[in-house]
Design a protein around this motif. Structure first.
Motif, short mmCIF file in Angstrom:
data_model
loop_
_atom_site.label_atom_id
_atom_site.label_comp_id
_atom_site.label_asym_id
_atom_site.label_seq_id
_atom_site.Cartn_x
_atom_site.Cartn_y
_atom_site.Cartn_z
N MET A 52 7.49 9.30 3.97
CA MET A 52 6.76 8.08 4.31
C MET A 52 7.12 7.60 5.72
SD MET A 52 7.02 4.41 2.36
CE MET A 52 8.68 3.97 2.91
N VAL A 53 8.42 7.54 5.98
CA VAL A 53 8.84 7.05 7.29
C VAL A 53 8.42 8.05 8.37
CG1 VAL A 53 10.83 6.44 8.72
CG2 VAL A 53 10.74 5.71 6.32
N TRP A 104 0.82 -1.23 0.00
CA TRP A 104 0.00 0.00 0.00
C TRP A 104 0.85 1.27 0.00
CZ3 TRP A 104 -0.41 -4.16 3.20
CH2 TRP A 104 0.17 -4.09 4.46
N TYR A 105 2.14 1.12 0.29
CA TYR A 105 2.99 2.31 0.29
C TYR A 105 3.29 2.80 -1.12
CZ TYR A 105 3.25 2.16 5.27
OH TYR A 105 2.90 2.21 6.59
N GLY A 106 2.88 2.02 -2.13
CA GLY A 106 3.02 2.49 -3.50
C GLY A 106 2.37 3.85 -3.69
N ARG A 107 1.28 4.08 -2.95
CA ARG A 107 0.56 5.34 -3.06
C ARG A 107 1.46 6.55 -2.78
NH1 ARG A 107 -4.50 5.98 -5.21
NH2 ARG A 107 -5.82 7.43 -4.07
N VAL A 108 2.30 6.44 -1.75
CA VAL A 108 3.12 7.59 -1.35
C VAL A 108 4.54 7.47 -1.90
CG1 VAL A 108 1.74 8.03 0.71
CG2 VAL A 108 3.72 6.51 0.88
N ALA A 152 -3.41 15.67 -3.24
CA ALA A 152 -4.41 15.49 -2.18
C ALA A 152 -4.59 14.01 -1.86
CB ALA A 152 -5.75 16.10 -2.60
N ASP A 153 -4.54 13.17 -2.90
CA ASP A 153 -4.73 11.74 -2.67
C ASP A 153 -3.58 11.13 -1.87
OD1 ASP A 153 -7.18 11.54 -3.87
OD2 ASP A 153 -6.39 11.08 -5.85
N TRP A 154 -2.33 11.44 -2.26
CA TRP A 154 -1.26 10.81 -1.48
C TRP A 154 -1.09 11.46 -0.12
CZ3 TRP A 154 2.82 13.95 -0.31
CH2 TRP A 154 3.24 14.93 -1.22
N MET A 155 -1.47 12.73 0.00
CA MET A 155 -1.40 13.37 1.32
C MET A 155 -2.37 12.71 2.30
SD MET A 155 0.78 15.89 1.92
CE MET A 155 -0.11 16.62 3.30
N ARG A 156 -3.59 12.42 1.83
CA ARG A 156 -4.52 11.79 2.76
C ARG A 156 -4.18 10.32 3.00
NH1 ARG A 156 -8.44 8.91 -0.25
NH2 ARG A 156 -8.58 9.67 -2.39
N ALA A 157 -3.36 9.75 2.10
CA ALA A 157 -3.02 8.33 2.25
C ALA A 157 -2.26 8.06 3.55
CB ALA A 157 -2.21 7.86 1.05
N TYR A 158 -1.43 8.99 4.00
CA TYR A 158 -0.69 8.74 5.25
C TYR A 158 -1.66 8.43 6.38
CZ TYR A 158 3.32 10.94 2.83
OH TYR A 158 4.31 11.25 1.95
N GLY A 159 -2.66 9.26 6.53
CA GLY A 159 -3.63 9.05 7.59
C GLY A 159 -4.43 7.77 7.39
N GLU A 160 -4.81 7.50 6.15
CA GLU A 160 -5.59 6.29 5.87
C GLU A 160 -4.77 5.04 6.15
OE1 GLU A 160 -8.15 8.52 2.35
OE2 GLU A 160 -6.91 6.80 1.83
N VAL A 174 5.69 5.39 -5.59
CA VAL A 174 5.64 5.51 -7.04
C VAL A 174 4.48 6.39 -7.53
CG1 VAL A 174 4.43 3.30 -7.22
CG2 VAL A 174 5.58 4.22 -9.23
N GLU A 175 3.31 6.26 -6.91
CA GLU A 175 2.17 7.05 -7.38
C GLU A 175 2.38 8.54 -7.13
OE1 GLU A 175 -1.81 5.74 -6.77
OE2 GLU A 175 -1.26 3.62 -6.73
N ARG A 176 3.02 8.85 -6.00
CA ARG A 176 3.35 10.25 -5.72
C ARG A 176 4.39 10.77 -6.71
NH1 ARG A 176 6.41 12.69 -0.27
NH2 ARG A 176 7.24 14.52 -1.33
N VAL A 177 5.49 10.02 -6.85
CA VAL A 177 6.60 10.51 -7.66
C VAL A 177 6.22 10.60 -9.14
CG1 VAL A 177 8.94 9.99 -8.44
CG2 VAL A 177 8.34 9.72 -6.02
N GLU A 178 5.48 9.60 -9.61
CA GLU A 178 5.13 9.58 -11.02
C GLU A 178 3.86 10.38 -11.33
OE1 GLU A 178 7.17 8.33 -13.12
OE2 GLU A 178 8.50 7.24 -11.76
N GLY A 179 3.25 10.93 -10.30
CA GLY A 179 2.03 11.71 -10.53
C GLY A 179 0.83 10.87 -10.91
N PHE A 180 0.81 9.58 -10.52
CA PHE A 180 -0.34 8.73 -10.83
C PHE A 180 -1.57 9.09 -10.00
CE2 PHE A 180 2.80 5.12 -12.03
CZ PHE A 180 3.05 5.74 -13.25
N CYS A 181 -1.36 9.82 -8.92
CA CYS A 181 -2.51 10.30 -8.16
C CYS A 181 -2.25 11.76 -7.80
CB CYS A 181 -2.78 9.43 -6.92
SG CYS A 181 -1.49 9.52 -5.67
N SER A 182 -3.27 12.47 -7.37
CA SER A 182 -3.12 13.89 -7.06
C SER A 182 -2.42 14.06 -5.71
CB SER A 182 -4.50 14.55 -7.00
OG SER A 182 -5.17 14.13 -5.83
#
Lengths: 496, 496
Positions: A453-454, A364-368, A380-388, A370-378
């Motif tokens: 992430m850490v 699930w850390y792919g969100r913050v 806002a999406d990766w920012m809220r992912a930490y809490g989720e 590869v998805e963050r770095v490659e811009g696969f999500c906004s």
């Protein structure tokens, strides 16, 4: 959550003095823009460990900026007027209007933490207070406010040294704190409950910034920069947070980072390796057969640089185990089925039942990452992912699942050698792709994402283990040993 | 919160049969659009009182709509597989994918309510569960999901009658519920804790819809309509909730409403009035001098139709009191200072200290009345105001503040007469403006806003009192008596 704030961040005097004038000017500009636009207030929350420079930093901000546009409010003991009304009244009366900045020094977080550390109530009541703080901050942000939350941190050793120094300083012995920080236990409890609070209240619209408090130059510059970037982001964008205007996380301003602080020379010779590997494998097999395992499940997450040796480490973990007891879940790009579901759905599917062990090869850390770095999500999406993610892992932990998370770190030179080796050896060639080479170009961006992430997801309930993986033997043994220690700790806790 | 669902809503058979075909067709259309767009899932939560028609309604929806695109999930006892994993796992595995609809019959709310009603835990743990549900729903909505939450309600009497009827029905005696609804106490506790849950979890992005469950035609049509409107709103708009796409509240579909259910003929003759007025005034004066008042404060909110007699009622309340003990806060359009602050700021300023009494002549409810109707704020703003107001009033109550809220209701004819009278009498002429006449044209929209306001903010901690105010004498005595009863109840509670 505090790992990055214990690595000895510092800025030398020359650099500091060279940087400050421009920063001050930019901060003043931002203040006047804020006043001019008068679209939103800025609320700065100051929290953290005693002696970590909270007061000094606030003082400095007042010097750097136009103090007519900042209001610093200290919330100590409640006054008679405040005691006669609901607890939140003191904060409401001190709210800065649109166009102004309010610094809340001691605030709702300090109050709930003091109560919990003093043992006035338990976690359930702390969680009620946390939920109240979340509602308050969400409302303020819905109304347009920009909330910037600082947590000043010190390691226990640093704190003790600092308190000693302050004691003999006549300028500082007026300090009164309702907590007795001289007590070792106070620090431990404050950090433990502080982490719970940060974990729950770090939201995309009002994230926490943990600042290492030892070096005054570092902490002042770090705070100034975050303040500036957050204000600039809000001033330049639409007034509503939820429309993608996510406050920036701070960048490293010295050359120090968690990954950089690793000792990459750590290694094991072949003989030690073989001996320790067999020992740890046998220990793991025994633990998984232990009857206490019936109350637990085990989840191991493997992330790391390309070619850091995830596959090899996973094989060494699995080697000694009964295949009916574990499963390995490789995570690639989401399938169409997974894309039709919330992000965490495909991981929930693979949560092990009690007694079982699941190894996630990427996660699930792919969100913050590869998805963050490659811009696969906004953002806002990766920012809220930490809490989720913290929420997800807390649910796992509450159900008895032991969660261990590994970042296998190698340096660029080692990666280069391994890439080249892979290209030479026919049966390894499938392991190396164009994409791997492209990722190398983004080394620094990835490192920054790993640091964030850490910082935001390494928690008491599911800590990250950074593994020095230039030497594969060292890495494999460290991984196995960490898993074993985590399981034993969980079994021991359960016993009592 | 359940007031509107105890007034005997019903739809006759002919109307029902005339309306259903078009509704079914529109629902089917919405389903196919949902599938076609495949942008978001729809999650329908079914909760409420036993016997209020939850099962029948779900069955009917399946008949009306295309069952291939709906998945109904019943969450009863956890299975072995579920018990071996974190509690939320059962919901994650049942989530409908984008383009589909999932009906969750028994869900996180039923679980937390059963636990609380059974006394397995106290409010602090219930609040933890509530916070967990909020995080889950917020995440789902951030991921694009549309969540529609139904609470099927029955009055206690209605429930008892219904259970009796069901008992003798062989089609229904298979029902098993972990709660023993035959017990009167079960109903009371379920409604009390249910209200706590609804109050906390009714959010702008996922509001509750309370449905009176007595009449099958009414409840089926009401649910179908809300479902349709919510889906249509989401299908026609941008995929993200936070960008102003607020799900619609349900409209009244029969001619019945809370305001309409008032007996507007209630009146007092002059002699009774004078006697009772003096009695109640003396009682209030005594209560405010009572030493128990030191632990409390009193807030009285006056809202009502134009010319309903708010001013006169307020004067009768204030008449017998020591001016040092009370203050009257008239609320008009916000000043520039107030506009630079969050909405609730100007009311927090006037919260009475312990021992004091504040009368608000109009109040924070302006947000969901005039500001809603006149479009002075966005739908998202007034939708989130319900939750913010409940949170605000809960904080007041927790601090010992007794909150009484009055809606003074007159009928249109009485208002017309009073307007005309005001225009005749010179010293009353200042009381009537062009705006008052304009507001009359919006009678129905205002009534709807009042209904929603009462449905969403009349709570155990701060209930609304609807005052039949065609007769001013009746209204004034009812207001005074209600205040006195609320104070006495608070004093009695505090004593134990």
């Amino acid at each position: 959550m505090f790992e990055s704030a214990e690595i000895g961040h510092s800025i030398d005097k020359e650099t500091f003095e060279a940087e400050v004038p421009a920063l001050r000017e930019a901060l003043l500009d931002a203040q006047y823009d804020l006043k001019q636009q008068a679209r939103f207030p800025v609320i700065v929350l100051i929290n953290g460990i005693e002696g970590a420079g909270k007061g000094e930093t606030v003082k400095l901000l007042n010097e750097w900026m136009d103090p007519r546009l900042i209001e610093v409010r200290t919330f100590d003991q409640q006054t008679d007027e405040e005691l006669a009304r609901p607890p939140a009244w003191r904060y409401w009366r001190a709210l800065p209007p649109k166009g102004r900045m309010g610094v809340f020094f001691g605030n709702w977080y300090s109050q709930m933490l003091e109560g919990r550390v003093h043992g006035q109530f338990k976690n359930a009541v702390l969680d009620q207070a946390i939920a109240g703080a979340e509602r308050l901050e969400q409302m303020l942000c819905d109304e347009g406010a920009v909330i910037i939350k600082f947590w000043f941190h010190l390691s226990k050793k640093q704190m003790k040294a600092r308190l000693k120094a302050l004691k003999s300083d006549p300028l500082h012995n007026w300090r009164i704190s309702p907590l007795d920080w001289q007590q070792s236990q106070t620090y431990d409890r404050f950090v433990r409950f502080g982490e719970r609070v940060l974990r729950r209240t770090g939201r995309d619209y009002a994230p926490w910034h943990v600042i290492e408090g030892v070096d005054p130059h570092y902490r002042s510059l770090a705070v100034g920069r975050i303040l500036l970037e957050s204000m600039q982001a809000a001033l330049g964008n639409s007034p509503r947070k939820h429309q993608g205007n996510v406050p920036p996380l701070g960048r490293s301003i010295d050359q120090k980072s968690l990954l950089g602080a690793l000792d990459m020379t750590l290694r094991l010779d072949k003989r030690d390796y073989e001996e320790q590997l067999v020992t740890e494998q046998a220990r793991l097999a025994g633990l998984l057969r232990n009857k206490r395992m019936r109350h637990h499940a085990l989840v191991a997450v493997f992330e790391g640089n390309d070619a850091a040796g995830k596959g090899g480490a996973i094989r060494r973990v699995a080697a000694a185990l009964d295949p009916r007891q574990y499963s390995i879940v490789p995570i690639a790009a989401p399938t169409e089925e997974a894309r039709a579901q919330p992000y965490l759905w495909r991981f929930w599917r693979h949560i092990p039942a009690r007694g079982k062990f699941t190894i996630f090869d990427r996660s699930w850390y792919g969100r913050v990452l590869v998805e963050r770095v490659e811009g696969f999500c906004s953002p806002a999406d990766w920012m809220r992912a930490y809490g989720e993610i913290n929420d997800f892992e807390e649910q796992l932990r509450n159900a008895g699942v032991v969660v261990v998370k590994f970042w296998l770190a190698i340096d660029p030179q080692t990666q280069l050698e391994r890439f080249q080796e892979r290209e030479q050896i026919p049966f390894k060639r499938y392991k190396i792709t164009e994409e791997d080479w492209r990722n190398r170009d983004k080394w620094d961006v990835y490192s920054e994402a790993v640091g964030d992430m850490v910082d935001r997801t390494s928690t008491e309930i599911a800590p990250w283990t950074l593994v020095e993986a230039n030497d594969k033997r060292w890495a494999r043994v460290k991984v196995l040993r960490t898993i074993n220690q985590a399981l034993e700790a969980a079994f021991a806790k359960h016993k009592h």
